[in-house]
Design an enzyme around this catalytic site. Structure first.
Site, PDB file in Angstrom:
ATOM      1  N   GLU A   1      95.750  11.674 200.272  1.00 29.79           N
ATOM      2  CA  GLU A   1      95.413  13.082 200.516  1.00 29.79           C
ATOM      3  C   GLU A   1      93.934  13.256 200.844  1.00 29.79           C
ATOM      4  O   GLU A   1      93.566  14.049 201.704  1.00 29.79           O
ATOM      5  CB  GLU A   1      95.804  13.958 199.317  1.00 29.79           C
ATOM      6  CG  GLU A   1      97.302  14.176 199.176  1.00 29.79           C
ATOM      7  CD  GLU A   1      97.907  14.900 200.377  1.00 29.79           C
ATOM      8  OE1 GLU A   1      97.199  15.594 201.112  1.00 29.79           O
ATOM      9  OE2 GLU A   1      99.130  14.736 200.588  1.00 29.79           O
TER      10      GLU A   1
ATOM     11  N   THR B   1      80.591  18.785 211.728  1.00 32.76           N
ATOM     12  CA  THR B   1      81.283  20.046 211.425  1.00 32.76           C
ATOM     13  C   THR B   1      80.525  21.247 211.994  1.00 32.76           C
ATOM     14  O   THR B   1      81.134  22.164 212.532  1.00 32.76           O
ATOM     15  CB  THR B   1      81.389  20.244 209.892  1.00 32.76           C
ATOM     16  OG1 THR B   1      81.665  18.989 209.324  1.00 32.76           O
ATOM     17  CG2 THR B   1      82.456  21.236 209.530  1.00 32.76           C
TER      18      THR B   1
ATOM     19  N   THR C   1      91.430  13.117 208.893  1.00 34.19           N
ATOM     20  CA  THR C   1      91.948  12.746 210.204  1.00 34.19           C
ATOM     21  C   THR C   1      93.468  12.682 210.167  1.00 34.19           C
ATOM     22  O   THR C   1      94.095  13.096 209.199  1.00 34.19           O
ATOM     23  CB  THR C   1      91.315  11.399 210.638  1.00 34.19           C
ATOM     24  OG1 THR C   1      91.827  11.033 211.902  1.00 34.19           O
ATOM     25  CG2 THR C   1      91.649  10.269 209.669  1.00 34.19           C
TER      26      THR C   1
ATOM     27  N   ASP D   1      98.661  23.248 203.728  1.00 30.43           N
ATOM     28  CA  ASP D   1      97.695  22.676 204.670  1.00 30.43           C
ATOM     29  C   ASP D   1      97.901  23.352 206.034  1.00 30.43           C
ATOM     30  O   ASP D   1      98.653  24.326 206.137  1.00 30.43           O
ATOM     31  CB  ASP D   1      97.851  21.141 204.745  1.00 30.43           C
ATOM     32  CG  ASP D   1      99.174  20.734 205.383  1.00 30.43           C
ATOM     33  OD1 ASP D   1     100.011  21.610 205.673  1.00 30.43           O
ATOM     34  OD2 ASP D   1      99.365  19.521 205.613  1.00 30.43           O
TER      35      ASP D   1
ATOM     36  N   CYS E   1     115.202  22.436 214.697  1.00 35.27           N
ATOM     37  CA  CYS E   1     114.605  22.899 213.437  1.00 35.27           C
ATOM     38  C   CYS E   1     115.661  23.412 212.445  1.00 35.27           C
ATOM     39  O   CYS E   1     116.487  24.258 212.801  1.00 35.27           O
ATOM     40  CB  CYS E   1     113.612  24.019 213.746  1.00 35.27           C
ATOM     41  SG  CYS E   1     112.843  24.664 212.258  1.00 35.27           S
TER      42      CYS E   1
ATOM     43  N   TYR F   1      93.647  22.412 197.311  1.00 37.23           N
ATOM     44  CA  TYR F   1      94.711  21.806 198.116  1.00 37.23           C
ATOM     45  C   TYR F   1      95.108  20.428 197.553  1.00 37.23           C
ATOM     46  O   TYR F   1      96.290  20.140 197.348  1.00 37.23           O
ATOM     47  CB  TYR F   1      94.282  21.663 199.601  1.00 37.23           C
ATOM     48  CG  TYR F   1      95.254  20.759 200.298  1.00 37.23           C
ATOM     49  CD1 TYR F   1      96.513  21.243 200.666  1.00 37.23           C
ATOM     50  CD2 TYR F   1      94.981  19.403 200.481  1.00 37.23           C
ATOM     51  CE1 TYR F   1      97.458  20.402 201.215  1.00 37.23           C
ATOM     52  CE2 TYR F   1      95.924  18.554 201.024  1.00 37.23           C
ATOM     53  CZ  TYR F   1      97.159  19.058 201.398  1.00 37.23           C
ATOM     54  OH  TYR F   1      98.109  18.223 201.917  1.00 37.23           O
TER      55      TYR F   1
ATOM     56  N   TRP G   1     102.310   5.631 201.692  1.00 38.81           N
ATOM     57  CA  TRP G   1     102.106   6.138 200.336  1.00 38.81           C
ATOM     58  C   TRP G   1     103.321   6.933 199.840  1.00 38.81           C
ATOM     59  O   TRP G   1     103.350   7.391 198.722  1.00 38.81           O
ATOM     60  CB  TRP G   1     100.872   7.045 200.289  1.00 38.81           C
ATOM     61  CG  TRP G   1     100.849   8.056 201.396  1.00 38.81           C
ATOM     62  CD1 TRP G   1     101.419   9.284 201.384  1.00 38.81           C
ATOM     63  CD2 TRP G   1     100.248   7.904 202.694  1.00 38.81           C
ATOM     64  NE1 TRP G   1     101.210   9.914 202.591  1.00 38.81           N
ATOM     65  CE2 TRP G   1     100.484   9.088 203.420  1.00 38.81           C
ATOM     66  CE3 TRP G   1      99.527   6.870 203.319  1.00 38.81           C
ATOM     67  CZ2 TRP G   1     100.035   9.270 204.720  1.00 38.81           C
ATOM     68  CZ3 TRP G   1      99.091   7.057 204.617  1.00 38.81           C
ATOM     69  CH2 TRP G   1      99.343   8.244 205.299  1.00 38.81           C
TER      70      TRP G   1
HETATM   71  S1  SF4 Z   1     112.323  27.609 214.639  1.00 38.49           S
HETATM   72 FE1  SF4 Z   1     110.643  26.829 215.814  1.00 38.49          FE
HETATM   73  S2  SF4 Z   1     108.924  28.128 215.335  1.00 38.49           S
HETATM   74 FE2  SF4 Z   1     110.470  28.499 213.780  1.00 38.49          FE
HETATM   75  S3  SF4 Z   1     109.911  27.153 212.120  1.00 38.49           S
HETATM   76 FE3  SF4 Z   1     111.382  26.067 213.393  1.00 38.49          FE
HETATM   77  S4  SF4 Z   1     110.176  24.883 214.864  1.00 38.49           S
HETATM   78 FE4  SF4 Z   1     108.826  26.412 213.915  1.00 38.49          FE
END
Ligand code: SF4
Length: 352
Positions: free
Chosen positions: A45, A303, A51, A146, A208, A128, A23
């Site tokens: 959504e 639930t 799920t 979410d 990250c 949401y 989507w």
């Molecule tokens: S650094 Fe680690 S804990 Fe922080 S937002 Fe990124 S993945 Fe999440």
């Protein structure tokens, strides 16, 4: 906003790592002017509330092949939509799905309203979903929160207040980060980050894009966030399902009342489902027969409670009438059209 660079760091990451979802309009296509179909965003959504993405893919494919537009869905037979929804759970959502499609066609000329407040008035569209459709389909800077977003916000800010109490705090954090530019891509980017990098158990902080500003990473607390108030134990109920098969192979099924659990769905006639601390439910077979109890139990979790179903089967002659339900020919019945708990009872009766 905490730091405007944070949103753009995440968007850069999203441009390279956005998940391929049926989507979704990928960021490159979006930048080239391709717009999302609000019908597909809304449908995905609603399904995703039930799920995982992996499970939704197939349901989404079936729905959009069979009902490619909101007009098609609005014109569908209720029973066909309920059967296609079977297995996703929360059947009230399927009924609201149909209601919503019909309101969009009748009151909005088949176009989902772009206005967030109008979206909120549609059946089954809560805060949401309205925010997600506004952001993803219409690029409106709504704050989309979410479970994934809550987890990311809790970690980014090292927020230890437990959920659900923390919800408004985490929403405020999310609001402060939502950019005016590309809010639709941003909303999907945070969800993707939560689903693929900032995962519940072992976040891959090394990959990250927000690591340098993440307080939980600096403090080493990521894996323990978000904190949650311990859930109350769910009560256990029990009941009996009666699976009667006529000698020609037809099964005795009944449509459950519209209101209540599994409302409007096809199922096996059965007793009430009563808490195990109460007396056992009164036997209530829908037809006179020699009932045999199948070994084992069908177990299912709703639930608010766990259900343990005893399954009884019987073979009945052609001429015998049932007090409830009706016999459905084998050619008109597929066990996969049943709600999960009813299918579990069927599987148990079939021996596994
Ligand atoms: S650094 Fe680690 S804990 Fe922080 S937002 Fe990124 S993945 Fe999440």
């Amino acid at each position: 906003m905490r730091d405007p660079a944070e949103a753009s760091d995440l968007l850069d990451w999203y441009d390279r790592h956005a998940r391929d979802l049926p989507w979704r309009i990928r960021p490159q296509a979006r930048a080239a002017g391709v717009t999302a179909d609000p019908y597909r965003i809304w449908l995905s959504e609603i399904m995703l509330q039930q799920t995982t993405v992996a499970a939704v893919r197939e349901y989404f494919r079936v729905f959009t092949e069979r009902w490619p537009t909101v007009e098609d869905l609005a014109a569908a037979e209720d029973a066909d939509v309920m059967a296609a929804w079977a297995g996703l759970g929360y059947y009230a959502r399927a009924r609201n799905l149909l209601k919503c499609a019909r309101v969009v066609v009748a009151d909005h000329g088949g176009q989902f309203p772009a206005d967030h407040a109008e979206l909120l008035k549609l059946p089954g569209v809560g805060p949401y979903t309205a925010a997600a459709v506004s952001a993803i389909a219409f690029d409106d800077a709504q704050v989309v929160v979410d479970g994934n977003v809550e987890r990311v916000m809790a970690r980014l800010h090292d927020e230890h207040t437990p959920l659900p109490e923390a919800k408004p705090i985490l929403t405020a954090y999310a609001a402060a980060l939502t950019p005016a530019q590309r809010p639709g891509d941003y909303a999907q980017a945070v969800m993707d980050l939560g689903a693929t990098i900032c995962t519940p158990k072992r976040p891959a902080c090394g990959l990250c894009p927000w690591r340098t500003s993440c307080v939980a990473w600096a403090e080493g607390t990521a894996a323990e966030l978000p904190k949650k108030t311990p859930k109350k134990k769910k009560p256990i109920r029990r009941g009996t399902a009666y699976l009667a098969r006529r000698v020609d192979g037809a099964w005795l099924l009944e449509t459950r009342p519209d209101k209540g659990l599994l409302g409007g769905m096809l199922g096996w006639p059965g007793t009430d489902w009563l808490d195990v601390t109460l007396d056992a439910p009164v036997e209530d077979p829908p037809i006179r027969a020699e009932w045999k109890t199948v070994g084992g139990e069908a177990r299912h979790t709703f639930t608010h409670f766990h259900l343990i179903l005893t399954v009884k089967t019987a073979l009945v002659p052609m001429e015998r009438n049932a007090s409830r339900g009706e016999f459905i020919e084998l050619s008109d019945f597929s066990p996969s059209d049943l709600p999960t708990v009813m299918r579990k009872a069927f599987d148990l009766a079939q021996g596994g």
